[in-house]
Motif scaffolding. Structure first.
Motif, PDB file in Angstrom:
ATOM      1  N   LEU A 270     -81.648 -19.014 -44.494  1.00  0.00           N
ATOM      2  CA  LEU A 270     -81.064 -20.527 -44.783  1.00  0.00           C
ATOM      3  C   LEU A 270     -81.821 -20.829 -42.706  1.00  0.00           C
ATOM      4  O   LEU A 270     -82.467 -22.049 -43.075  1.00  0.00           O
ATOM      5  CB  LEU A 270     -79.981 -21.149 -44.170  1.00  0.00           C
ATOM      6  CG  LEU A 270     -79.493 -22.667 -43.782  1.00  0.00           C
ATOM      7  CD1 LEU A 270     -80.233 -23.201 -44.784  1.00  0.00           C
ATOM      8  CD2 LEU A 270     -78.292 -22.979 -43.242  1.00  0.00           C
ATOM      9  N   ALA A 271     -81.787 -20.292 -41.769  1.00  0.00           N
ATOM     10  CA  ALA A 271     -82.534 -19.985 -40.974  1.00  0.00           C
ATOM     11  C   ALA A 271     -84.351 -20.466 -40.855  1.00  0.00           C
ATOM     12  O   ALA A 271     -85.316 -21.241 -40.681  1.00  0.00           O
ATOM     13  CB  ALA A 271     -82.110 -19.431 -40.069  1.00  0.00           C
ATOM     14  N   LYS A 272     -84.695 -19.374 -41.933  1.00  0.00           N
ATOM     15  CA  LYS A 272     -85.891 -19.352 -42.077  1.00  0.00           C
ATOM     16  C   LYS A 272     -86.473 -20.528 -43.190  1.00  0.00           C
ATOM     17  O   LYS A 272     -87.400 -21.806 -42.336  1.00  0.00           O
ATOM     18  CB  LYS A 272     -86.183 -18.302 -43.857  1.00  0.00           C
ATOM     19  CG  LYS A 272     -86.889 -17.049 -42.610  1.00  0.00           C
ATOM     20  CD  LYS A 272     -86.698 -15.366 -42.457  1.00  0.00           C
ATOM     21  CE  LYS A 272     -86.480 -14.328 -42.263  1.00  0.00           C
ATOM     22  NZ  LYS A 272     -86.205 -13.435 -43.504  1.00  0.00           N
ATOM     23  N   VAL A 273     -85.982 -21.188 -43.740  1.00  0.00           N
ATOM     24  CA  VAL A 273     -86.057 -22.130 -44.760  1.00  0.00           C
ATOM     25  C   VAL A 273     -86.105 -23.578 -44.168  1.00  0.00           C
ATOM     26  O   VAL A 273     -86.931 -24.557 -43.809  1.00  0.00           O
ATOM     27  CB  VAL A 273     -85.154 -22.211 -46.345  1.00  0.00           C
ATOM     28  CG1 VAL A 273     -85.146 -23.506 -46.668  1.00  0.00           C
ATOM     29  CG2 VAL A 273     -85.316 -21.554 -46.885  1.00  0.00           C
ATOM     30  N   GLU A 274     -85.053 -23.566 -43.011  1.00  0.00           N
ATOM     31  CA  GLU A 274     -84.970 -24.938 -41.799  1.00  0.00           C
ATOM     32  C   GLU A 274     -86.347 -24.735 -41.515  1.00  0.00           C
ATOM     33  O   GLU A 274     -86.824 -26.241 -40.991  1.00  0.00           O
ATOM     34  CB  GLU A 274     -83.726 -24.890 -41.170  1.00  0.00           C
ATOM     35  CG  GLU A 274     -82.685 -25.486 -42.113  1.00  0.00           C
ATOM     36  CD  GLU A 274     -81.408 -25.616 -41.516  1.00  0.00           C
ATOM     37  OE1 GLU A 274     -80.857 -24.737 -40.258  1.00  0.00           O
ATOM     38  OE2 GLU A 274     -81.014 -26.082 -41.913  1.00  0.00           O
ATOM     39  N   GLU A 275     -86.713 -23.651 -40.229  1.00  0.00           N
ATOM     40  CA  GLU A 275     -87.847 -23.207 -39.947  1.00  0.00           C
ATOM     41  C   GLU A 275     -89.800 -24.204 -40.762  1.00  0.00           C
ATOM     42  O   GLU A 275     -90.484 -24.579 -39.564  1.00  0.00           O
ATOM     43  CB  GLU A 275     -88.309 -22.446 -39.533  1.00  0.00           C
ATOM     44  CG  GLU A 275     -89.375 -21.994 -38.419  1.00  0.00           C
ATOM     45  CD  GLU A 275     -88.754 -20.540 -38.302  1.00  0.00           C
ATOM     46  OE1 GLU A 275     -90.168 -20.114 -37.348  1.00  0.00           O
ATOM     47  OE2 GLU A 275     -87.962 -20.170 -38.368  1.00  0.00           O
ATOM     48  N   GLU A 276     -88.922 -23.485 -41.820  1.00  0.00           N
ATOM     49  CA  GLU A 276     -90.386 -23.544 -43.202  1.00  0.00           C
ATOM     50  C   GLU A 276     -90.383 -25.386 -43.969  1.00  0.00           C
ATOM     51  O   GLU A 276     -91.430 -25.500 -42.975  1.00  0.00           O
ATOM     52  CB  GLU A 276     -90.564 -22.912 -44.710  1.00  0.00           C
ATOM     53  CG  GLU A 276     -90.115 -21.041 -43.972  1.00  0.00           C
ATOM     54  CD  GLU A 276     -90.407 -20.645 -45.589  1.00  0.00           C
ATOM     55  OE1 GLU A 276     -90.264 -21.405 -46.654  1.00  0.00           O
ATOM     56  OE2 GLU A 276     -90.497 -19.713 -45.575  1.00  0.00           O
ATOM     57  N   ILE A 277     -89.540 -25.920 -43.388  1.00  0.00           N
ATOM     58  CA  ILE A 277     -89.418 -27.434 -43.561  1.00  0.00           C
ATOM     59  C   ILE A 277     -90.017 -28.074 -42.166  1.00  0.00           C
ATOM     60  O   ILE A 277     -91.396 -28.732 -42.542  1.00  0.00           O
ATOM     61  CB  ILE A 277     -87.941 -27.726 -43.998  1.00  0.00           C
ATOM     62  CG1 ILE A 277     -87.268 -27.433 -45.396  1.00  0.00           C
ATOM     63  CG2 ILE A 277     -87.989 -29.734 -43.784  1.00  0.00           C
ATOM     64  CD1 ILE A 277     -85.923 -27.735 -45.304  1.00  0.00           C
ATOM     65  N   GLY A 278     -89.492 -27.475 -41.221  1.00  0.00           N
ATOM     66  CA  GLY A 278     -90.037 -28.098 -39.756  1.00  0.00           C
ATOM     67  C   GLY A 278     -91.224 -28.242 -39.646  1.00  0.00           C
ATOM     68  O   GLY A 278     -92.027 -29.027 -39.675  1.00  0.00           O
ATOM     69  N   THR A 279     -91.679 -27.203 -39.938  1.00  0.00           N
ATOM     70  CA  THR A 279     -93.492 -26.637 -40.193  1.00  0.00           C
ATOM     71  C   THR A 279     -94.175 -27.344 -41.252  1.00  0.00           C
ATOM     72  O   THR A 279     -95.490 -27.954 -40.382  1.00  0.00           O
ATOM     73  CB  THR A 279     -93.988 -25.154 -40.292  1.00  0.00           C
ATOM     74  OG1 THR A 279     -93.353 -23.735 -39.502  1.00  0.00           O
ATOM     75  CG2 THR A 279     -95.215 -24.143 -40.471  1.00  0.00           C
ATOM     76  N   LEU A 280     -93.259 -27.098 -42.031  1.00  0.00           N
ATOM     77  CA  LEU A 280     -94.186 -28.426 -43.343  1.00  0.00           C
ATOM     78  C   LEU A 280     -94.486 -30.366 -42.551  1.00  0.00           C
ATOM     79  O   LEU A 280     -95.120 -30.533 -43.237  1.00  0.00           O
ATOM     80  CB  LEU A 280     -93.679 -28.483 -44.524  1.00  0.00           C
ATOM     81  CG  LEU A 280     -93.544 -26.454 -45.446  1.00  0.00           C
ATOM     82  CD1 LEU A 280     -92.814 -26.985 -46.645  1.00  0.00           C
ATOM     83  CD2 LEU A 280     -94.977 -26.780 -45.609  1.00  0.00           C
TER      84      LEU A 280
END
Length: 199
Positions: free
Chosen positions: A66-76
């Motif tokens: 979940l933390a990785k996905v949230e970080e990817e969302i922020g990057t996107l």
């Protein structure tokens, strides 16, 4: 009597910070304006025991994912914001205004509507209705014309027409007589002077 023990609430520090929009406020059509950060459910993150059916290791793995996905969302979001900024700069350099984009979108939408089956069927139906209405009005016009012709040939109308003609000839004849009297020097003394007052 058994007393249910409630787990103590533990607040975990969250390292999620909201992104600020790189665009000035009021820029329409930018996706970043519509995106907002979703608040993290503190009650779910404060659980001490894993949810039903999950082991503690599985829960940790899911939290990590979940933390990785949230970080990817922020990057996107940041990449999207940079792309939108670049797009805006290119449009500005080309002299394209938001109004031009709106016109283009409306034109494309209108074209899409015109080629749709529903539009074609509606246009066809209205065309047929217009043709039928035109034919009906034409029929009504010919019926009225025929009726007026019949009425004009009737004895009553001829009698009325003769009376109007007689009255007209009397009125026109009396006018001609009165204008003759005004122009002749001998007739000027025969008539009383006219009163030109308005009332």
């Amino acid at each position: 009597m058994l007393m249910e023990e409630t787990p103590p609430e533990v607040s975990l520090p969250l390292s999620v910070k909201p992104l600020s929009s790189p665009f000035p406020s009021g820029c329409p059509g930018l996706l970043s304006d519509a995106m907002t950060d979703v608040p993290v459910d503190s009650a779910a993150s404060a659980r001490t025991s894993p949810p039903e059916g999950l082991t503690l290791a599985e829960e940790e793995e899911l939290r990590s994912e979940l933390a990785k996905v949230e970080e990817e969302i922020g990057t996107l979001r940041q990449v999207l914001a940079a792309k939108e900024r670049h797009c805006g700069e290119l449009k500005r350099k080309l002299g394209l205004t938001p109004l031009d984009g709106l016109k283009q979108n409306l034109s494309k939408s209108w074209h899409d509507v015109q080629v749709s089956n529903a539009y074609k069927k509606t246009q066809e139906t209205l065309s047929q209705a217009g043709q039928k209405t035109s034919a009906a009005l034409s029929n009504v016009g010919s019926v009225i014309s025929r009726k007026l012709g019949d009425m004009r040939n009737s004895a009553t109308f001829k009698s009325f027409e003769d009376r109007v003609g007689t009255i007209k000839s009397r009125v026109v004849g009396s006018r001609e007589n009165s204008t003759d009297g005004l122009h002749s020097p001998s007739g000027a003394g025969d008539k009383p002077p006219q009163d030109n007052t308005p009332f």
